[in-house]
Structures are given as structure tokens and as C-alpha cells.
Design an enzyme around this catalytic site. Sequence first.
Site, PDB file in Angstrom:
ATOM      1  N   TRP A  82       0.817  -1.226   0.000  1.00  0.00           N
ATOM      2  CA  TRP A  82       0.000   0.000   0.000  1.00  0.00           C
ATOM      3  C   TRP A  82       0.846   1.269   0.000  1.00  0.00           C
ATOM      4  O   TRP A  82       0.319   2.367  -0.156  1.00  0.00           O
ATOM      5  CB  TRP A  82      -0.914   0.015   1.241  1.00  0.00           C
ATOM      6  N   LYS A  83       2.151   1.128   0.232  1.00  0.00           N
ATOM      7  CA  LYS A  83       3.024   2.308   0.349  1.00  0.00           C
ATOM      8  C   LYS A  83       2.444   3.242   1.419  1.00  0.00           C
ATOM      9  O   LYS A  83       1.874   2.763   2.388  1.00  0.00           O
ATOM     10  CB  LYS A  83       3.214   2.982  -1.013  1.00  0.00           C
TER      11      LYS A  83
ATOM     12  N   GLU B 157      11.996   2.616  -3.938  1.00  0.00           N
ATOM     13  CA  GLU B 157      11.685   3.924  -3.339  1.00  0.00           C
ATOM     14  C   GLU B 157      12.541   4.157  -2.096  1.00  0.00           C
ATOM     15  O   GLU B 157      12.892   5.299  -1.776  1.00  0.00           O
ATOM     16  CB  GLU B 157      10.181   4.002  -3.029  1.00  0.00           C
TER      17      GLU B 157
ATOM     18  N   GLY C 177       4.854   2.194 -10.742  1.00  0.00           N
ATOM     19  CA  GLY C 177       3.961   3.350 -10.663  1.00  0.00           C
ATOM     20  C   GLY C 177       3.840   4.118 -11.959  1.00  0.00           C
ATOM     21  O   GLY C 177       3.325   5.234 -11.993  1.00  0.00           O
TER      22      GLY C 177
ATOM     23  N   SER D  50       3.680  -2.058 -11.973  1.00  0.00           N
ATOM     24  CA  SER D  50       2.431  -1.867 -12.715  1.00  0.00           C
ATOM     25  C   SER D  50       1.699  -3.163 -13.035  1.00  0.00           C
ATOM     26  O   SER D  50       1.146  -3.331 -14.121  1.00  0.00           O
ATOM     27  CB  SER D  50       2.681  -1.045 -13.985  1.00  0.00           C
TER      28      SER D  50
ATOM     29  N   GLY E  95       1.697  -2.625  -6.233  1.00  0.00           N
ATOM     30  CA  GLY E  95       1.606  -1.340  -5.540  1.00  0.00           C
ATOM     31  C   GLY E  95       0.256  -0.704  -5.790  1.00  0.00           C
ATOM     32  O   GLY E  95      -0.755  -1.050  -5.166  1.00  0.00           O
ATOM     33  N   GLY E  96       0.218   0.244  -6.729  1.00  0.00           N
ATOM     34  CA  GLY E  96      -0.976   1.039  -7.000  1.00  0.00           C
ATOM     35  C   GLY E  96      -2.264   0.230  -7.087  1.00  0.00           C
ATOM     36  O   GLY E  96      -3.283   0.597  -6.487  1.00  0.00           O
TER      37      GLY E  96
HETATM   38  P1  PGA Z   1       3.212  -0.419  -8.731  1.00  0.00           P
HETATM   39  O1  PGA Z   1       4.273  -0.580  -7.540  1.00  0.00           O
HETATM   40  O2  PGA Z   1       2.425  -1.704  -8.804  1.00  0.00           O
HETATM   41  O3  PGA Z   1       2.383   0.772  -8.359  1.00  0.00           O
HETATM   42  O4  PGA Z   1       4.007  -0.206  -9.981  1.00  0.00           O
HETATM   43  C1  PGA Z   1       4.936  -1.797  -7.298  1.00  0.00           C
HETATM   44  C2  PGA Z   1       5.831  -1.644  -6.090  1.00  0.00           C
HETATM   45  O5  PGA Z   1       6.402  -0.569  -5.911  1.00  0.00           O
HETATM   46  O6  PGA Z   1       5.993  -2.580  -5.280  1.00  0.00           O
END
Ligand code: PGA
Length: 247
Positions: free
Chosen positions: A10-11, A95, A171, A210, A231-232
Site C-alpha cells: 500500500w506504500k 523507493e 507506478g 504496474s 503497488g498502486g
Molecule cells: P506499482 O508498484 O504496482 O504501483 O508499480 C509496485 C511496487 O512498488 O511494489
Amino acid sequence: MRRPVVAGNWKMHGTRGWIEQWLRDWLPQLDSRAELIVLPPAGYLGLVRAGLDGHAVVVGAQNVHAEPAGAYTGEISAEMVRDLGAQVVLVGHSERRGHFGETDEIVAAKVVAAHRAGLRPVLCVGESLDERRRGDAEQVVLRQVESVVRLAGWERLDRAMIAYEPVWAIGTGETALPADAQHMHATIRGWLGREAPELARRMPILYGGSVKASNAKALFAEPDVDGGLVGGASLDAREFALICNAV
Ligand code: PGA
């Protein structure tokens, strides 16, 4: 046989109310044979763990400090997230490497911390767009894996997973082609297999960058892609359930 894994990162997203709604939306839609992992911000680990009570879903942390305790204002240790119910922790996410200056040495120290606290590390590796354009993708990724193996030791990676996450795909909506992901995963597994064949055979290697409901099936169908780090798309409970069910 490796059991597939789907993890939702979820970041820095979510609030108490949002999380309660997300769990109400996500859980009833699940029909997956994958091991499922949810990675909320550390402050919500306990809430998510409690919300998943009775469900076969693992909770994990997105980051920890390498030390077990001490004067590190604002940090949280592997032991603390374990105490809050985490069983898994991401280490070396791009990140963290990019925004917080985490080197391979720091990443390796966090793998050691995860092992010490009884957490499974998910070692994230991946090349930038420039590195890929220069033809250096394999070399960069293998260097990241090798430094951690060398600094932390094979025994610390016994229960680890690897997430191959090309930085240019995170992302951005750009996803690696399934064949390109397969090539990188096979390259990583091949490297591991030269020194630790048994570990290489059983280590899950997840793809991240993604992943969406529309591309998950094709990615997960590749023989060395053992699931995804999402992620997203994991912020949308319906979309994430479709990805989990795509295994
Ligand atoms: P994303 O991120 O699916 O939004 O590209 C993946 C991640 O950073 O683990």
C-alpha cells in the site's frame, strides 16, 4: 513446486476507515491458491492483522531499521513489526533506495535484521530505465542480489523471497513484457542456483511494476514468475482481488 505469492504494497496510503472498508470489499471476493500478503504502513499493522483474523492472509511491513532498538527517532525495528503481527518485510524497495539513500550494505543489514526477528525478507531488486537502455539490466540486478548474499550470508536468505521490480515499471503504468520478466527471473534463479541449487528451486521470485488485473495472468503464467508485488493496483480492493485470483 513453489506456491505462488501475491503481495499488496500500500506504500504510504490508507487511514483507519479506508482500511476497514478495503478489508470488507476484498475478503469476500478472494478465490486464490496463492499465499496472500498485505503490506500496510507500519502504524496500521495491528489493525490489519486484527481485521484478517481467521483468514489465511499474511501481514507484512514495508521497511524496518536494521537495529533491534535504540536512539533512532522515527524508526521501527524488525522485532517491533513482528510484535505487531508482521511475518514478512520488504527490503531494498527502489523507493527506499532512491528517496532514502539505501545502499546494498543497508539493504543487507535489514536482511540480517529480518532473519534475527524471524521475518521473511522480500528482497527487492531492479534496474533503472537508463541501465536497461544501456543493456546493463542483468548485471545491475545480479549485483544487487550478489551484494546482499555476500554481506548477509546465504543462511539469512533461507526463507527469503526476491521481487524483481524494474524501476521504470513502478507506478508508471509501463509493465515488463511477460517474456522479459521471465528472462530476468530465470537469470536471477540461474545465478542463485550456481551456489545454492536447492534454495534457488524453492525461492519465490515475484514480479513488481504496474501489475494490474489485465496483465497479471500473462505475467504469472511464466514459469519463473512466482506471483507479484503489487503497488498502486492493491489500493483498489476489487482490482487486487482479481490479481490474487489470477494465480
Ligand atoms: P506499482 O508498484 O504496482 O504501483 O508499480 C509496485 C511496487 O512498488 O511494489
